[in-house]
Scaffold this motif. Structure first.
Motif, mmCIF file in Angstrom:
data_model
loop_
_atom_site.group_PDB
_atom_site.id
_atom_site.type_symbol
_atom_site.label_atom_id
_atom_site.label_comp_id
_atom_site.label_asym_id
_atom_site.label_seq_id
_atom_site.Cartn_x
_atom_site.Cartn_y
_atom_site.Cartn_z
ATOM 1 N N ASP B 155 0.831 -1.207 0.000
ATOM 2 C CA ASP B 155 0.000 0.000 0.000
ATOM 3 C C ASP B 155 0.864 1.256 0.000
ATOM 4 O OD1 ASP B 155 -2.247 -1.529 0.103
ATOM 5 O OD2 ASP B 155 -2.577 -1.287 2.254
ATOM 6 N N ILE B 156 1.907 1.220 0.809
ATOM 7 C CA ILE B 156 2.781 2.398 0.915
ATOM 8 C C ILE B 156 3.501 2.643 -0.403
ATOM 9 C CG2 ILE B 156 4.720 3.401 2.184
ATOM 10 C CD1 ILE B 156 3.928 1.586 4.562
ATOM 11 N N LEU B 157 3.997 1.563 -1.015
ATOM 12 C CA LEU B 157 4.684 1.715 -2.306
ATOM 13 C C LEU B 157 3.716 2.185 -3.389
ATOM 14 C CD1 LEU B 157 7.169 1.470 -4.115
ATOM 15 C CD2 LEU B 157 6.684 -0.962 -4.386
ATOM 16 N N ARG B 158 2.502 1.641 -3.381
ATOM 17 C CA ARG B 158 1.501 2.057 -4.369
ATOM 18 C C ARG B 158 1.259 3.564 -4.286
ATOM 19 N NH1 ARG B 158 -2.833 0.110 -2.345
ATOM 20 N NH2 ARG B 158 -2.437 -1.985 -3.119
ATOM 21 N N GLU B 159 1.073 4.053 -3.061
ATOM 22 C CA GLU B 159 0.825 5.489 -2.885
ATOM 23 C C GLU B 159 1.990 6.342 -3.380
ATOM 24 O OE1 GLU B 159 -0.168 6.030 1.243
ATOM 25 O OE2 GLU B 159 -1.846 4.633 1.025
ATOM 26 N N ARG B 160 3.206 5.863 -3.113
ATOM 27 C CA ARG B 160 4.391 6.590 -3.556
ATOM 28 C C ARG B 160 4.468 6.643 -5.074
ATOM 29 N NH1 ARG B 160 8.270 9.505 -0.695
ATOM 30 N NH2 ARG B 160 9.885 8.499 -1.923
ATOM 31 N N ILE B 161 4.216 5.509 -5.703
ATOM 32 C CA ILE B 161 4.290 5.468 -7.166
ATOM 33 C C ILE B 161 3.191 6.333 -7.768
ATOM 34 C CG2 ILE B 161 4.016 3.981 -9.204
ATOM 35 C CD1 ILE B 161 5.505 1.796 -7.684
ATOM 36 N N GLU B 162 2.003 6.268 -7.190
ATOM 37 C CA GLU B 162 0.913 7.105 -7.692
ATOM 38 C C GLU B 162 1.256 8.591 -7.554
ATOM 39 O OE1 GLU B 162 -2.917 4.059 -7.212
ATOM 40 O OE2 GLU B 162 -2.481 5.490 -5.604
ATOM 41 N N ALA B 163 1.853 8.960 -6.426
ATOM 42 C CA ALA B 163 2.219 10.366 -6.201
ATOM 43 C C ALA B 163 3.290 10.804 -7.190
ATOM 44 C CB ALA B 163 2.703 10.558 -4.766
ATOM 45 N N SER B 164 4.272 9.948 -7.375
ATOM 46 C CA SER B 164 5.363 10.267 -8.282
ATOM 47 C C SER B 164 4.874 10.367 -9.730
ATOM 48 C CB SER B 164 6.438 9.186 -8.119
ATOM 49 O OG SER B 164 7.310 9.181 -9.197
ATOM 50 N N THR B 165 4.011 9.441 -10.115
ATOM 51 C CA THR B 165 3.446 9.455 -11.465
ATOM 52 C C THR B 165 2.638 10.720 -11.698
ATOM 53 O OG1 THR B 165 3.285 7.044 -11.377
ATOM 54 C CG2 THR B 165 2.032 8.147 -13.106
ATOM 55 N N LYS B 166 1.836 11.069 -10.711
ATOM 56 C CA LYS B 166 1.020 12.275 -10.813
ATOM 57 C C LYS B 166 1.910 13.508 -10.914
ATOM 58 C CE LYS B 166 -2.919 14.525 -8.643
ATOM 59 N NZ LYS B 166 -3.758 14.642 -7.439
ATOM 60 N N ALA B 167 2.991 13.510 -10.131
ATOM 61 C CA ALA B 167 3.890 14.666 -10.110
ATOM 62 C C ALA B 167 4.492 14.932 -11.486
ATOM 63 C CB ALA B 167 4.998 14.454 -9.073
ATOM 64 N N TRP B 168 5.057 13.893 -12.117
ATOM 65 C CA TRP B 168 5.674 14.187 -13.408
ATOM 66 C C TRP B 168 4.651 14.360 -14.503
ATOM 67 C CZ3 TRP B 168 4.586 10.594 -16.995
ATOM 68 C CH2 TRP B 168 4.631 9.245 -16.690
ATOM 69 N N SER B 169 3.525 13.674 -14.347
ATOM 70 C CA SER B 169 2.478 13.832 -15.340
ATOM 71 C C SER B 169 1.919 15.263 -15.317
ATOM 72 C CB SER B 169 1.387 12.802 -15.067
ATOM 73 O OG SER B 169 0.320 12.981 -15.949
ATOM 74 N N GLN B 170 1.711 15.774 -14.115
ATOM 75 C CA GLN B 170 1.171 17.128 -13.979
ATOM 76 C C GLN B 170 2.182 18.199 -14.368
ATOM 77 O OE1 GLN B 170 -2.025 18.181 -13.102
ATOM 78 N NE2 GLN B 170 -2.478 16.036 -13.460
ATOM 79 N N ALA B 171 3.444 17.901 -14.142
ATOM 80 C CA ALA B 171 4.484 18.892 -14.439
ATOM 81 C C ALA B 171 4.766 18.992 -15.930
ATOM 82 C CB ALA B 171 5.770 18.535 -13.688
ATOM 83 N N SER B 172 4.264 18.029 -16.684
ATOM 84 C CA SER B 172 4.563 18.002 -18.116
ATOM 85 C C SER B 172 3.330 18.354 -18.941
ATOM 86 C CB SER B 172 5.049 16.607 -18.515
ATOM 87 O OG SER B 172 3.953 15.714 -18.559
ATOM 88 N N GLY B 173 3.563 18.559 -20.217
ATOM 89 C CA GLY B 173 2.447 18.829 -21.119
ATOM 90 C C GLY B 173 1.601 17.584 -21.381
ATOM 91 N N TYR B 174 2.094 16.445 -20.938
ATOM 92 C CA TYR B 174 1.379 15.195 -21.196
ATOM 93 C C TYR B 174 0.014 15.143 -20.527
ATOM 94 C CZ TYR B 174 5.882 13.522 -22.880
ATOM 95 O OH TYR B 174 7.041 13.373 -23.576
ATOM 96 N N ARG B 175 -0.155 15.940 -19.487
ATOM 97 C CA ARG B 175 -1.440 15.902 -18.771
ATOM 98 C C ARG B 175 -2.608 16.308 -19.655
ATOM 99 N NH1 ARG B 175 1.115 20.446 -17.241
ATOM 100 N NH2 ARG B 175 0.016 22.423 -17.509
#
Lengths: 241, 241
Positions: B155-175
């Motif tokens: 669960d902890i790893l899932r949350e971290r990966i989701e947060a990290s994925t969201k972070a780079w996705s939001q920071a890029s034009g890919y969103r």
């Protein structure tokens, strides 16, 4: 389809009605109830039972927390018999992932298709079938959980992945492409990473996609990775770094 | 560069001269020797020291085999202090992966590039830098080993990966692209799978590639995955199955 199955060592797992969804990553939740047959198994039956118990426990509680005693108890045999067959826990793990079923061997039956799209489809479907179906998902989970949990078991997982990668790479026309070994290793990482996301960590929206939709997303990327169409970024592009 | 570092929580790890090769996956081998400073750390220093010891042990021997006692011993504190700060081992794990450094936060500094190639390059370089550099590789290894070893820590790893994925996705034009969430999750699996192959399992030829060569292989595939150029296989193609 709820009793434990002996895996066919040469083909992908059969479809099972309820196993088609990645509804839960917990081995405990998805573990099929055992229909005890009442037979007194011979040596080979006992050996298989031990390996199956081991995989269930590795999937459920992880490698480190699974003891020989717990495996013996689950398999309803004396712990001494486990030691007799496999030596130690690492021996059980090694035997379990090498004998229960073979992802590598399933690629031997790869049809002689020679278009990128159908080969990538075959590879993705065969590999992910082992994760998708209830009867083998727990074993795949056990293999990756255990192999990644512990540096001692990493060697065993590495060998398995290398064998599996070589198997599908050799069975396909991709072996003749430039950088075939590199491309196969990259594709293998791609496949394994997606399996961990969808089936073990259950990251959304991957975990709740239909199997067919998931495969449809994976195939074009896999196809490009394996073909020579997608080349590595050229050195001159690195000026942007 | 051989002493332990306090990680900068907002940027990718610094380059270190000897950390540029994935020469060994063993945390023990790559663990920097500690230069004990002799200072008596305050609460915050002690807390950090405990978390750093925990990550080293999780990376080296895995989550299940790391005890609170061993963490306390490595950090040279009383086990009661570990319980006081973090409750139990899961609490230590959670705190360790959330406070030592932040992969997610490093994406906040993503430059406002708006071409697919440079954005994919940025994402790949930032993510893999945490694996590539000695100072953070052990922590990344610990996070993935522990998170995958055990259903309780998944669960902890899932949350971290989701947060990290969201972070780079939001920071890029890919969103802004179609199916941005799906594409980001697929890309995330791709990145994580390749990191496990190269750094944890050390599968060849990925493990011995230069970092630049590895990135060059990853970027074009990542770029296609994130852009809308690569669409999922169309339903009518499935007739071949």
């Amino acid at each position: 389809m709820t009793s434990r199955q002996t895996f066919d060592s040469t083909s992908a797992p059969r479809k099972s009605g309820s196993g088609g969804r990645a509804a839960s990553a917990s081995a405990k939740d998805t573990r099929p109830r055992r229909a005890r047959s009442g037979r007194r198994p011979g040596d080979s039956g006992t050996r298989e039972q031990i390996l199956e118990s081991a995989l269930h426990l590795f999937a459920d509680r992880g490698y480190a927390r699974t003891t020989i005693r717990a495996i013996a108890e689950d398999a309803e045999v004396d712990p001494a018999l486990v030691h007799h067959f496999f030596g130690n826990k690492e021996g059980v793990f090694d035997a379990a992932i090498n004998s229960s079923f073979s992802v590598s061997a399933s690629f031997d039956n790869m049809p002689g298709t020679r278009t990128d799209a159908s080969e990538a489809t075959w590879i993705a479907q065969t590999y992910f079938s082992f994760w998708e179906h209830e009867s083998t998902r727990y074993a795949m989970t056990a293999i990756y959980r255990a192999g990644l949990a512990d540096s001692a078991t990493s060697d065993i997982l590495r060998e398995r992945i290398e064998a599996s990668t070589k198997a599908w790479s050799q069975a396909s026309g991709y072996r003749e492409r430039p950088d075939a070994t590199t491309r196969a290793a990259l594709a293998s990482g791609h496949l394994a990473g997606l399996a961990l996301m969808r089936y073990v960590l259950q990251i959304q929206p991957l975990a709740s996609m239909d199997f067919a939709e998931f495969i449809d997303w994976v195939v074009p990327a896999l196809e490009l990775r394996l073909s020579a169409t997608l080349e590595p970024r050229r050195p001159h592009d690195t000026a942007a770094d």
